[in-house]
Design a protein around this motif. Sequence first.
Motif, PDB file in Angstrom:
ATOM      1  N   TYR A  58      33.446   9.320  -0.832  1.00  0.00           N
ATOM      2  CA  TYR A  58      34.239   8.843   0.292  1.00  0.00           C
ATOM      3  C   TYR A  58      35.709   9.195   0.131  1.00  0.00           C
ATOM      4  CZ  TYR A  58      30.003   6.102   0.862  1.00  0.00           C
ATOM      5  OH  TYR A  58      28.700   5.723   0.995  1.00  0.00           O
ATOM      6  N   ALA A  59      36.365   9.371   1.283  1.00  0.00           N
ATOM      7  CA  ALA A  59      37.813   9.579   1.305  1.00  0.00           C
ATOM      8  C   ALA A  59      38.546   8.259   1.469  1.00  0.00           C
ATOM      9  CB  ALA A  59      38.186  10.520   2.445  1.00  0.00           C
ATOM     10  N   GLN A  60      37.870   7.249   2.063  1.00  0.00           N
ATOM     11  CA  GLN A  60      38.494   5.952   2.323  1.00  0.00           C
ATOM     12  C   GLN A  60      37.428   4.880   2.422  1.00  0.00           C
ATOM     13  OE1 GLN A  60      40.049   5.291   6.273  1.00  0.00           O
ATOM     14  NE2 GLN A  60      40.393   3.147   5.752  1.00  0.00           N
ATOM     15  N   LEU A  61      37.776   3.661   1.999  1.00  0.00           N
ATOM     16  CA  LEU A  61      36.905   2.500   2.162  1.00  0.00           C
ATOM     17  C   LEU A  61      37.638   1.443   2.975  1.00  0.00           C
ATOM     18  CD1 LEU A  61      35.591   2.014  -1.501  1.00  0.00           C
ATOM     19  CD2 LEU A  61      34.419   3.191   0.369  1.00  0.00           C
ATOM     20  N   THR A  62      36.875   0.582   3.664  1.00  0.00           N
ATOM     21  CA  THR A  62      37.439  -0.578   4.343  1.00  0.00           C
ATOM     22  C   THR A  62      36.412  -1.698   4.285  1.00  0.00           C
ATOM     23  OG1 THR A  62      38.499  -1.372   6.382  1.00  0.00           O
ATOM     24  CG2 THR A  62      36.580   0.051   6.649  1.00  0.00           C
ATOM     25  N   THR A  63      36.862  -2.942   4.284  1.00  0.00           N
ATOM     26  CA  THR A  63      35.940  -4.065   4.226  1.00  0.00           C
ATOM     27  C   THR A  63      36.436  -5.217   5.087  1.00  0.00           C
ATOM     28  OG1 THR A  63      34.832  -5.633   2.741  1.00  0.00           O
ATOM     29  CG2 THR A  63      37.044  -4.963   2.129  1.00  0.00           C
ATOM     30  N   GLY A  64      35.486  -5.914   5.720  1.00  0.00           N
ATOM     31  CA  GLY A  64      35.787  -7.082   6.534  1.00  0.00           C
ATOM     32  C   GLY A  64      35.320  -8.339   5.835  1.00  0.00           C
ATOM     33  N   ALA A  65      34.807  -9.304   6.610  1.00  0.00           N
ATOM     34  CA  ALA A  65      34.317 -10.533   6.001  1.00  0.00           C
ATOM     35  C   ALA A  65      33.199 -10.226   5.013  1.00  0.00           C
ATOM     36  CB  ALA A  65      33.804 -11.477   7.084  1.00  0.00           C
ATOM     37  N   HIS A  66      32.265  -9.361   5.431  1.00  0.00           N
ATOM     38  CA  HIS A  66      31.175  -8.958   4.551  1.00  0.00           C
ATOM     39  C   HIS A  66      31.015  -7.443   4.507  1.00  0.00           C
ATOM     40  CE1 HIS A  66      30.105 -13.127   4.286  1.00  0.00           C
ATOM     41  NE2 HIS A  66      29.781 -13.214   5.558  1.00  0.00           N
ATOM     42  N   VAL A  67      31.011  -6.819   5.674  1.00  0.00           N
ATOM     43  CA  VAL A  67      30.671  -5.404   5.748  1.00  0.00           C
ATOM     44  C   VAL A  67      31.677  -4.538   4.991  1.00  0.00           C
ATOM     45  CG1 VAL A  67      31.970  -4.913   7.872  1.00  0.00           C
ATOM     46  CG2 VAL A  67      29.924  -3.576   7.338  1.00  0.00           C
TER      47      VAL A  67
END
Length: 289
Positions: free
Chosen positions: A144-153
């Motif tokens: 991956y070039a970038q990650l992001t996260t919310g409450a769970h996902v």
Amino acid sequence: SCQTASCGDGFVHADVESCDDGNNTGDDGCSALCAHEVVQVVLAADHGCALSKLGTLRCWGTSSGVPEVVNEPFDSVAVGHGSGTCAVNAQGVLTCWGKWSAKSGAEGVASVVLGNTSICLLSPQGVATCDLSYNGETPNAFTYAQLTTGAHVVCGLGHTGTVTCWNGDSFAMNPPDGQFTQISAGQWHVCGLTTDGEVECWDEGYVGQYIGASPPGPFTQISAGNDFVCALDEAKKIVCWGNGTPSNSPEGTFKSVESGGHSACAVSTEDEVVCWGDNSSGQIDVPPL
């Protein structure tokens, strides 16, 4: 004889300056207005942090766990609601305060993201390593070039521009087809910036009820909050939408915007950090940087 204090005289006048390197030029760590040049601002629902060009970390609000000023220096910083703060130095070593403090000392880290129930580390080779306490495992067949996260996902942006999501609920786990240049997760939804500068958001039920249709771009950067999205257009103006959009979005031109909870912060083209919206945890009370 006494002379009037002024920016650029080489002396830091604490009541009006945060730095003074003896000149009135920018791009050297201290701006032409004698403020630390900010390269990154991050915001959670209960605290925020800013990272200066010289690597100094400054945080505010509750639950950051970070001392008032940290002079490591660091290359990047991440925050999570109720889960503290993590930063990565130039050698790829991780330091965390709060919930994930046990992760401090991890090596070979290019960047880190924090969610309510997860922490994910991205290596310089693009390999994601996650601690997840909700639902699922990190796909290990991708880089991956970038990650992001919310409450769970958690979502990863591949080097070809495709998006893969895991550890979440059914709708947020299914990104649209197409190619993206950036992704950003809110509390229950995820948005992506397409290669032509448009914004697409997913988790159909939540987006339809709380976020609504994205305005036409092109945009250059996006950031998702709990139930709103903010973006920078090509004129460097801030555009926000969604039911929870914080009131009083600032005027002017900006280098970046960051959404968190029910608030937002932005770095102006003059290196000033401006925050607006909910302040129930002091998350928009930005100290002198």
